[in-house]
Design a protein around this motif. Sequence first.
Motif, PDB file in Angstrom:
ATOM      1  N   GLY A 134      57.394 -66.153 -53.601  1.00 24.95           N
ATOM      2  CA  GLY A 134      57.940 -66.724 -52.368  1.00 24.95           C
ATOM      3  C   GLY A 134      58.505 -65.815 -51.371  1.00 24.95           C
ATOM      4  N   LEU A 135      58.749 -64.396 -51.620  1.00 25.42           N
ATOM      5  CA  LEU A 135      59.063 -63.306 -50.856  1.00 25.42           C
ATOM      6  C   LEU A 135      58.584 -63.527 -49.266  1.00 25.42           C
ATOM      7  N   ARG A 136      57.430 -63.641 -49.037  1.00 26.17           N
ATOM      8  CA  ARG A 136      56.961 -63.884 -47.692  1.00 26.17           C
ATOM      9  C   ARG A 136      57.084 -65.386 -47.019  1.00 26.17           C
ATOM     10  N   SER A 137      56.938 -66.137 -47.881  1.00 28.26           N
ATOM     11  CA  SER A 137      57.235 -67.779 -47.617  1.00 28.26           C
ATOM     12  C   SER A 137      58.540 -67.930 -47.151  1.00 28.26           C
ATOM     13  N   ALA A 138      59.615 -67.150 -47.938  1.00 21.52           N
ATOM     14  CA  ALA A 138      60.832 -67.351 -47.249  1.00 21.52           C
ATOM     15  C   ALA A 138      61.274 -66.990 -45.857  1.00 21.52           C
ATOM     16  N   LEU A 139      60.235 -66.229 -45.312  1.00 20.61           N
ATOM     17  CA  LEU A 139      60.207 -65.583 -43.951  1.00 20.61           C
ATOM     18  C   LEU A 139      59.769 -66.483 -42.778  1.00 20.61           C
ATOM     19  N   ASN A 140      59.283 -67.730 -43.274  1.00 16.43           N
ATOM     20  CA  ASN A 140      58.722 -68.500 -42.402  1.00 16.43           C
ATOM     21  C   ASN A 140      59.736 -69.424 -41.602  1.00 16.43           C
ATOM     22  N   ASN A 141      60.882 -69.336 -42.097  1.00 20.92           N
ATOM     23  CA  ASN A 141      62.007 -70.076 -41.154  1.00 20.92           C
ATOM     24  C   ASN A 141      62.690 -69.019 -40.392  1.00 20.92           C
ATOM     25  N   TYR A 142      63.016 -69.069 -39.207  1.00 15.11           N
ATOM     26  CA  TYR A 142      63.505 -68.195 -38.395  1.00 15.11           C
ATOM     27  C   TYR A 142      64.297 -68.855 -37.286  1.00 15.11           C
ATOM     28  N   GLU A 143      65.251 -68.107 -36.478  1.00 12.38           N
ATOM     29  CA  GLU A 143      65.808 -68.718 -35.417  1.00 12.38           C
ATOM     30  C   GLU A 143      65.868 -67.441 -34.307  1.00 12.38           C
ATOM     31  N   ILE A 144      65.563 -67.997 -33.427  1.00 13.65           N
ATOM     32  CA  ILE A 144      65.535 -67.162 -32.129  1.00 13.65           C
ATOM     33  C   ILE A 144      66.539 -67.307 -31.056  1.00 13.65           C
ATOM     34  N   ALA A 145      67.506 -66.480 -30.807  1.00 15.68           N
ATOM     35  CA  ALA A 145      68.510 -66.682 -29.951  1.00 15.68           C
ATOM     36  C   ALA A 145      68.537 -65.766 -28.647  1.00 15.68           C
ATOM     37  N   PRO A 146      68.732 -66.024 -27.578  1.00 11.80           N
ATOM     38  CA  PRO A 146      69.011 -65.326 -26.489  1.00 11.80           C
ATOM     39  C   PRO A 146      70.239 -64.513 -26.655  1.00 11.80           C
ATOM     40  N   VAL A 147      70.252 -63.198 -26.081  1.00 12.44           N
ATOM     41  CA  VAL A 147      71.640 -62.263 -26.023  1.00 12.44           C
ATOM     42  C   VAL A 147      71.910 -62.461 -24.465  1.00 12.44           C
ATOM     43  N   GLU A 148      73.200 -63.112 -24.438  1.00 10.67           N
ATOM     44  CA  GLU A 148      73.806 -63.096 -22.883  1.00 10.67           C
ATOM     45  C   GLU A 148      74.710 -62.051 -22.599  1.00 10.67           C
ATOM     46  N   ASP A 149      75.020 -62.087 -21.521  1.00 10.25           N
ATOM     47  CA  ASP A 149      76.339 -61.333 -20.958  1.00 10.25           C
ATOM     48  C   ASP A 149      76.238 -59.900 -21.466  1.00 10.25           C
ATOM     49  N   LEU A 150      74.816 -59.313 -21.238  1.00  6.07           N
ATOM     50  CA  LEU A 150      74.885 -57.785 -21.614  1.00  6.07           C
ATOM     51  C   LEU A 150      74.382 -57.122 -20.110  1.00  6.07           C
ATOM     52  N   HIS A 151      75.069 -55.747 -19.813  1.00  3.94           N
ATOM     53  CA  HIS A 151      74.331 -54.874 -18.823  1.00  3.94           C
ATOM     54  C   HIS A 151      73.267 -54.218 -19.241  1.00  3.94           C
ATOM     55  N   MET A 152      72.163 -54.919 -18.962  1.00  6.20           N
ATOM     56  CA  MET A 152      70.663 -54.465 -19.485  1.00  6.20           C
ATOM     57  C   MET A 152      70.133 -53.223 -18.645  1.00  6.20           C
ATOM     58  N   GLY A 153      70.623 -52.949 -17.569  1.00  6.46           N
ATOM     59  CA  GLY A 153      69.959 -52.170 -16.806  1.00  6.46           C
ATOM     60  C   GLY A 153      68.434 -52.466 -16.032  1.00  6.46           C
ATOM     61  N   LYS A 154      68.037 -51.750 -15.453  1.00  6.43           N
ATOM     62  CA  LYS A 154      66.819 -52.274 -14.413  1.00  6.43           C
ATOM     63  C   LYS A 154      65.692 -52.501 -15.444  1.00  6.43           C
ATOM     64  N   GLN A 155      65.444 -51.482 -16.300  1.00  2.00           N
ATOM     65  CA  GLN A 155      64.072 -51.783 -17.058  1.00  2.00           C
ATOM     66  C   GLN A 155      64.117 -52.839 -18.147  1.00  2.00           C
ATOM     67  N   VAL A 156      65.112 -53.355 -18.644  1.00  4.24           N
ATOM     68  CA  VAL A 156      65.435 -54.545 -19.407  1.00  4.24           C
ATOM     69  C   VAL A 156      65.587 -55.760 -18.925  1.00  4.24           C
ATOM     70  N   LYS A 157      64.535 -56.683 -19.247  1.00  4.53           N
ATOM     71  CA  LYS A 157      64.440 -58.003 -18.399  1.00  4.53           C
ATOM     72  C   LYS A 157      65.431 -59.223 -19.127  1.00  4.53           C
ATOM     73  N   ALA A 158      65.247 -58.876 -20.397  1.00  2.00           N
ATOM     74  CA  ALA A 158      65.962 -59.924 -21.329  1.00  2.00           C
ATOM     75  C   ALA A 158      66.226 -59.320 -22.755  1.00  2.00           C
ATOM     76  N   ILE A 159      66.938 -59.995 -23.622  1.00  2.83           N
ATOM     77  CA  ILE A 159      67.017 -59.720 -24.998  1.00  2.83           C
ATOM     78  C   ILE A 159      67.140 -60.687 -25.795  1.00  2.83           C
TER      79      ILE A 159
END
Length: 156
Positions: A25-50
Motif C-alpha cells: 500500500g505504499l503507493r495507495s497511501a498517496l491517493n489522498n492529498y490536500e491542495i492549499a493555496p499559499v496566500e500573502d506572499l510577495h511572488m514577483g512578476k513571473q510567479v502567478k500563484a503558489i
Amino acid sequence: MKKLNALTVLVVVFFLSASVANATGLRSALNNYEIAPVEDLHMGKQVKAIWTISYSQDEVPVTVVKRNTIEGTEYVVQSDYFVVSYCSTADGFGVKATRNSWSEVPKKINKAVLNQKEMQNQRIITPNKVEDEKALDLIASYLPDLLNDGYTHLLN
C-alpha cells in the motif's frame, strides 16, 4: 535444464516480490492529498500563484509554483529533494524537466529521485489545455508515480 529451472524460479520470485510491494500500500497511501493555496506572499512578476500539496500531515508538503511562459502555463513542483515541471500548452498537459534557473536541487539528486521512464510516460497526460484546478488535481495524482520506489517516502 537446470538453467531453465533456475531462470523460471527467478522470474516467478521477481513477479511475486513486485506483487507484495504493491500489496503493502505504499503507493495507495498517496491517493489522498490536500491542495492549499499559499496566500500573502510577495511572488514577483513571473510567479502567478503558489499552492502546496500534502499527502500526509507528518511530512513537509511539496510546493507548486505557477509561472506563465511563452509556451503556456508551467507548474513547477518542488521539494528539498526534487523539482519537476508540468506544463499546460496548446499541445496538452504533461511533465517536463524544469529549467535550471528555476531549480535549487542538484541535478544528481533530482535524477536519482525522479523515474526517467515515468517522465517519458507522463509527457502528455491529456491532449487538452487545462486550468489551474484540473492541473493541480492531475499533478497530485500523477506525482507519486514520478518518484522512484525508494523515494516515495518524501511525499508521506
